[in-house]
Design a protein around this motif. Sequence first.
Motif, PDB file in Angstrom:
ATOM      1  N   TRP A   1      13.063   0.392  -4.836  1.00 22.90           N
ATOM      2  CA  TRP A   1      12.785   1.271  -3.703  1.00 22.90           C
ATOM      3  C   TRP A   1      11.793   0.704  -2.689  1.00 22.90           C
ATOM      4  N   ASP A   2      11.012  -0.297  -3.060  1.00 27.63           N
ATOM      5  CA  ASP A   2       9.936  -0.758  -2.175  1.00 27.63           C
ATOM      6  C   ASP A   2      10.195  -2.122  -1.542  1.00 27.63           C
ATOM      7  N   GLN A   3      11.487  -2.502  -1.435  1.00 26.65           N
ATOM      8  CA  GLN A   3      11.798  -3.787  -0.796  1.00 26.65           C
ATOM      9  C   GLN A   3      12.837  -3.644   0.305  1.00 26.65           C
TER      10      GLN A   3
ATOM     11  N   ARG B   1       9.088   5.660  -4.004  1.00 27.11           N
ATOM     12  CA  ARG B   1       8.534   4.770  -2.978  1.00 27.11           C
ATOM     13  C   ARG B   1       7.023   4.617  -3.160  1.00 27.11           C
ATOM     14  N   ASN B   2       6.544   3.439  -2.822  1.00 20.81           N
ATOM     15  CA  ASN B   2       5.112   3.109  -2.942  1.00 20.81           C
ATOM     16  C   ASN B   2       4.623   3.168  -4.390  1.00 20.81           C
ATOM     17  N   THR B   3       5.516   2.795  -5.327  1.00 19.74           N
ATOM     18  CA  THR B   3       5.124   2.694  -6.741  1.00 19.74           C
ATOM     19  C   THR B   3       5.322   1.257  -7.250  1.00 19.74           C
ATOM     20  N   ARG B   4       5.419   0.323  -6.337  1.00 15.77           N
ATOM     21  CA  ARG B   4       5.753  -1.074  -6.660  1.00 15.77           C
ATOM     22  C   ARG B   4       7.129  -1.172  -7.309  1.00 15.77           C
ATOM     23  N   SER B   5       8.042  -0.337  -6.848  1.00 16.58           N
ATOM     24  CA  SER B   5       9.403  -0.299  -7.385  1.00 16.58           C
ATOM     25  C   SER B   5      10.233  -1.421  -6.782  1.00 16.58           C
TER      26      SER B   5
END
Length: 391
Positions: free
Chosen positions: A19-21, A12-16
């Motif tokens: 995981w980040d949408q 999370r919070n890695t521009r994944s």
Amino acid sequence: MNYSFDRIIDRRNTRSYKWDQNEKLFGEPDVLPLWVADMDFPSPPAVKEVLKQRADLGMYGYAIRTDSYFEAIVNWFRDRHQWEIQPDWITDSPSIVTSLSLAVELFSEPGAPVVIQTPVYYPFYDVIESNGRKVAKNSLLLRNGRFEMDYEHLESLFQEGAKLLLLCSPHNPGGRVWEREELQQLGELCLKYQVTVVSDEIHCDLTFPGHKHTPFATLSPEIADITVSCLAATKTFNLPGLHTSFIVATNANLRRKMARRLQTLSLHMASHFAQDAVEAAYRDGADWLDEMMAYVQGNLEYAIDYLGSNLPQVKPLRPDGTYLLWLDCRELGLDAKGLKHLMYNKAKVAFNEGSVFGTEGAGWLRINLACPRSILEQALKQFCDAANANE
């Protein structure tokens, strides 16, 4: 085991993309994502090391491809797939979907039918329709819990004038690793009707014991001559964010057309990072791959057993390969909207909803098994509990 696939790495919070949408795509911030096909495993150590070395250069100028890059590809496909590729058959492309789209543009006429075998990876539809062509569906037959090709219907599409086939081999989402005899029968039909085949073989390395991938172009020199093979290390070694793939074509005319179009769109330049990662993966990643697939097979067995015990209405299609599991959820009696509500709002999990793979996928879900076992366990428990409570 030399590698730990149980280790949870917080993405999370890695521009994944995966995981980040959550909130944007599913309306819930705390959904467990087991959808898009990238792995929650670190790539092989050799890949990480070479990327560090490239980053440490501190200058990120234009790059070239070296002979060692092509040698790594040639050696991998010779050793892994008994396919003798000549280096000059290889053309780089940013992604397999890019290659599919360019092939549709180059090898079919506007308004022409392009055959796909459905349900299938959803960008197959996009590259046909966005290029102003028509989707010609050759629906797969579901027999005894596995997909088979409908050759009779396929021949009728060729008789009606279809001249291009997009082949998904191994098949996504069904996980079929097509047997040599199945592909041979397909190839003979394509030769008979002079159909060009663009074969997406991105999952070629991801097979389970007892199943062997056959590159379509290895069936015969004549079949190779009508084939553009789309390949990449990205799915095998978890490199999709590096945007790199390659085309293999023995037919110089097909290859030249693809290369020229890539150059016209200025998509032909080497990446500062990608080629090094691919070379390192193909040179030093075999042991990692074997252990990863053994781990994924353990996840597969766990998922099939868990669903059988806790939600027998849902029937998994046992795959021959890939790290994807195609689930028949039709007995739950839910439409696409209902399945999404069950996943996102009730179970707080995100699998792929099946109708995006075609109308044949309605009532099905696709699970990405390439994650630590504990994440899979949690996702399946949440899904089964929510489905049972929903009745």
